[in-house]
Write a protein that holds these residues in place. Structure first.
Motif, PDB file in Angstrom:
ATOM      1  N   ALA A 151      -5.516  35.933 -27.306  1.00 18.78           N
ATOM      2  CA  ALA A 151      -5.382  37.145 -26.504  1.00 18.78           C
ATOM      3  C   ALA A 151      -6.761  37.546 -26.002  1.00 18.78           C
ATOM      4  O   ALA A 151      -7.756  37.407 -26.709  1.00 18.78           O
ATOM      5  N   GLN A 152      -6.807  38.053 -24.777  1.00 21.14           N
ATOM      6  CA  GLN A 152      -8.073  38.492 -24.195  1.00 21.14           C
ATOM      7  C   GLN A 152      -7.903  39.913 -23.661  1.00 21.14           C
ATOM      8  O   GLN A 152      -6.961  40.194 -22.912  1.00 21.14           O
ATOM      9  N   LEU A 153      -8.802  40.800 -24.061  1.00 25.48           N
ATOM     10  CA  LEU A 153      -8.666  42.218 -23.723  1.00 25.48           C
ATOM     11  C   LEU A 153      -9.988  42.753 -23.182  1.00 25.48           C
ATOM     12  O   LEU A 153     -11.058  42.435 -23.708  1.00 25.48           O
ATOM     13  N   LYS A 154      -9.885  43.568 -22.125  1.00 28.14           N
ATOM     14  CA  LYS A 154     -11.058  44.263 -21.587  1.00 28.14           C
ATOM     15  C   LYS A 154     -10.663  45.716 -21.330  1.00 28.14           C
ATOM     16  O   LYS A 154      -9.735  46.005 -20.582  1.00 28.14           O
ATOM     17  N   PHE A 155     -11.372  46.623 -22.007  1.00 27.46           N
ATOM     18  CA  PHE A 155     -11.037  48.043 -21.913  1.00 27.46           C
ATOM     19  C   PHE A 155     -11.529  48.641 -20.601  1.00 27.46           C
ATOM     20  O   PHE A 155     -12.546  48.227 -20.031  1.00 27.46           O
ATOM     21  N   ASN A 156     -10.802  49.643 -20.157  1.00 28.60           N
ATOM     22  CA  ASN A 156     -11.242  50.481 -19.045  1.00 28.60           C
ATOM     23  C   ASN A 156     -12.525  51.194 -19.477  1.00 28.60           C
ATOM     24  O   ASN A 156     -12.546  51.891 -20.477  1.00 28.60           O
ATOM     25  N   ARG A 157     -13.590  51.003 -18.695  1.00 27.67           N
ATOM     26  CA  ARG A 157     -14.896  51.550 -19.095  1.00 27.67           C
ATOM     27  C   ARG A 157     -14.869  53.077 -19.254  1.00 27.67           C
ATOM     28  O   ARG A 157     -15.685  53.649 -19.959  1.00 27.67           O
ATOM     29  N   ASP A 158     -13.927  53.742 -18.599  1.00 27.01           N
ATOM     30  CA  ASP A 158     -13.871  55.202 -18.691  1.00 27.01           C
ATOM     31  C   ASP A 158     -13.471  55.688 -20.080  1.00 27.01           C
ATOM     32  O   ASP A 158     -13.668  56.858 -20.415  1.00 27.01           O
ATOM     33  N   PHE A 159     -12.881  54.790 -20.895  1.00 30.31           N
ATOM     34  CA  PHE A 159     -12.486  55.175 -22.254  1.00 30.31           C
ATOM     35  C   PHE A 159     -13.564  54.842 -23.290  1.00 30.31           C
ATOM     36  O   PHE A 159     -13.433  55.203 -24.453  1.00 30.31           O
ATOM     37  N   LEU A 160     -14.587  54.137 -22.887  1.00 28.66           N
ATOM     38  CA  LEU A 160     -15.614  53.698 -23.828  1.00 28.66           C
ATOM     39  C   LEU A 160     -16.760  54.693 -23.875  1.00 28.66           C
ATOM     40  O   LEU A 160     -17.158  55.247 -22.838  1.00 28.66           O
ATOM     41  N   ILE A 161     -17.293  54.902 -25.051  1.00 34.52           N
ATOM     42  CA  ILE A 161     -18.357  55.892 -25.252  1.00 34.52           C
ATOM     43  C   ILE A 161     -19.569  55.199 -25.846  1.00 34.52           C
ATOM     44  O   ILE A 161     -19.486  54.586 -26.918  1.00 34.52           O
ATOM     45  N   SER A 162     -20.671  55.302 -25.174  1.00 33.45           N
ATOM     46  CA  SER A 162     -21.915  54.724 -25.681  1.00 33.45           C
ATOM     47  C   SER A 162     -22.473  55.613 -26.776  1.00 33.45           C
ATOM     48  O   SER A 162     -22.500  56.840 -26.641  1.00 33.45           O
TER      49      SER A 162
END
Length: 514
Positions: free
Chosen positions: A251-262
């Motif tokens: 499986a390969q997954l890439k999150f929507n950058r708007d949900f990621l928090i640095s």
């Protein structure tokens, strides 16, 4: 800072935002490692006769508990477990669909059993609880962590299957806030080399047996939309698919950058909401606010940190004494204004008033002999009275109930340890000793002992008198030493008789089980 106003109690009742939650990666890995022994199907119950639950299985309730524990701990991973209900109340406030209270307690016991929560003895002797796998022992700082977007508190996320939630949480943690990172997970771990359960292959990790099952999970997640801002949703994944590689499907997954928090954008004080004293004891906190308002000193509780200190100080104090202290503080404020540290005046007022009432009760009940035991000197008696007063105040027993307890205790102790008259043998100090034989050569020691018996002198202190006389006859006239001893007998502490009370007897232990 990505915050959301959700349909939880924080949003609906207080109009407060729900913040991201900080979780250490190692804790998350060890939580998922519970599944290592899933096939054993061992069950447990957190109370006798309760529902049996799988011990080595991560549940939806465990995932909610994970996030709320990291919300309620402090910056060092310590968490207040003395009032577990307070943690559950916070869980109810944060999640749009909170788990039941019984699920919460069962998960908490599971975390303790698996040593995800550990206890230690603090320097003051109290037991403290902390989240394991929180601190990096080498740097003494929080270990590698991930900031989870507030979508984990939403109803939409709650309605996902357990497999879908586990995959999202595991992959999100591996992304670690990097918007360019693509997560790949094999369906099978062919070489068997994995350190943690979440990397054992999706079949094993998600408890699935067919490729079609994994494909169904991925298709469901492909269409998943979650709130990205208040009243605005977006797809959680930019890309999610099942690919065939050299070693099998993955499986390969890439999150929507708007949900990621640095983590570089973090504001640490926003992520922790440690359970404080006011939250732990809400009814008592409300009582203090009512009483303070009644006496016109409500401002002493306006600052949360001040209020927490007062709750800790006064929690074990009788309400009557609290009212007296607030009245005294009110009088002080009228004359001089609010002091910088009002708790000092409150504590002093409580201790002074309590000791006044306690002294009267001690005299009326005749308990002084048992309170001071085994001391007979003034300094020792004062120390024993202080210790008893401290224990009595801490017990939170009202003066009336304390008077009744003391009356019963004195009655029982008089029956158990009646006063026996002193005998001349109590003043012997060992007739065969060198000291006794030397004193008998130069002094009429028998007449001195008979006088001590008549005066009911405490034999313990009479022994000191004989020893000092033994030293004195080496350099002084024996007649002057004998005269001096007769005079000193009138100054020694007196006891009406002897009680065969154990030397380590303490009345506060007898009354309060201290």
């Amino acid at each position: 800072m990505q915050t959301l106003i959700l349909a939880n109690k924080l949003g609906l009742e207080d109009n407060h935002s729900t913040y991201p939650v900080k979780v250490t990666s190692l804790f998350l890995s060890h939580l998922f490692d519970i599944n290592m022994n899933f096939k054993s199907r061992v069950k447990f119950s957190f109370r006798v006769g309760g529902t049996l639950r799988l011990k080595d299985h991560v549940t939806q309730a465990d995932l909610q508990l994970l996030f709320i524990l990291f919300r309620c701990c402090n910056a060092y991973g310590y968490i207040e477990l003395s009032n577990r209900k307070a943690i559950y109340r916070q869980l109810e406030r944060e999640f749009e669909v909170p788990i039941s209270e019984s699920q919460f307690y069962a998960s908490l016991e599971k975390f303790i059993h698996h040593k995800l929560i550990v206890s230690e003895v603090a320097s003051d002797g109290s037991i403290r609880h902390k989240l394991n796998y929180f601190m990096n022992e080498k740097t003494n700082k929080i270990g590698h962590y991930v900031l989870f977007h507030p979508f984990v508190f939403t109803r939409t996320f709650h309605q996902l299957t357990l497999a879908e939630k586990k995959l999202i949480i595991s992959a999100y943690a591996q992304t670690s806030g990097n918007p360019n990172k693509v997560i790949s997970r094999n369906l099978k771990q062919h070489n068997g080399s994995f350190k943690h359960a979440q990397f054992a292959g999706l079949f094993e990790f998600l408890h699935k047996s067919q490729k079609s099952h994994i494909l169904e999970v991925l298709n469901n997640l492909k269409s998943l939309s979650l709130p990205i801002e208040t009243q605005k949703e977006s797809a959680l994944f930019d890309d999610i698919k099942l690919l065939k590689g050299k070693s099998g499907f993955k499986a390969q997954l890439k999150f929507n950058r708007d949900f990621l928090i640095s983590v570089a954008e973090e504001e640490p004080q926003k992520y922790y909401r440690p359970i404080d004293a006011c939250t732990l004891y809400p009814k008592f906190y409300s009582l203090l606010k009512r009483e303070a308002a009644y006496y016109g000193i409500g401002e002493v509780l306006s600052d949360r940190s001040d209020a927490n200190r007062l709750v800790k100080i006064l929690r074990n104090v009788n309400v009557r004494l609290i009212r007296h202290a607030f009245y005294q503080l009110s009088s002080y404020v009228t004359m001089k204004g609010l002091p910088r540290k009002p708790e000092f005046i409150i504590k002093e007022s409580i201790e002074t008033k309590f000791n006044e009432m306690l002294d009267q009760v001690i005299i009326k009940t005749g308990a002084e002999e048992f309170i001071r035991w085994p001391e007979t000197k003034k300094e020792g008696i004062m120390e024993r009275k202080w210790r008893f007063s401290h224990a009595a105040l801490k017990s939170k027993i009202g003066i009336r109930k304390l008077r009744t307890r003391l009356l019963d205790a004195v009655k029982n102790l008089n029956l158990a340890y009646p006063i026996l008259p002193w005998q001349i043998s109590d003043y012997s100090g060992g007739e065969s000793t060198y000291q006794a034989s030397e004193l008998r050569k130069y002094l009429n020691i028998d007449s001195i002992k008979e006088k001590a018996l008549k005066l009911k002198v405490d034999p313990y202190y009479y022994g000191d008198l004989e020893y000092n006389a033994f030293l004195a006859i080496r350099t002084e006239d024996p007649r002057s030493v004998e005269k001096w001893m007769h005079g000193e007998l009138h100054r020694l502490p007196v006891l009406p008789g002897k009680r065969l009370i154990p030397y380590n007897f303490r009345l506060e232990k007898f009354l309060f089980n201290e």
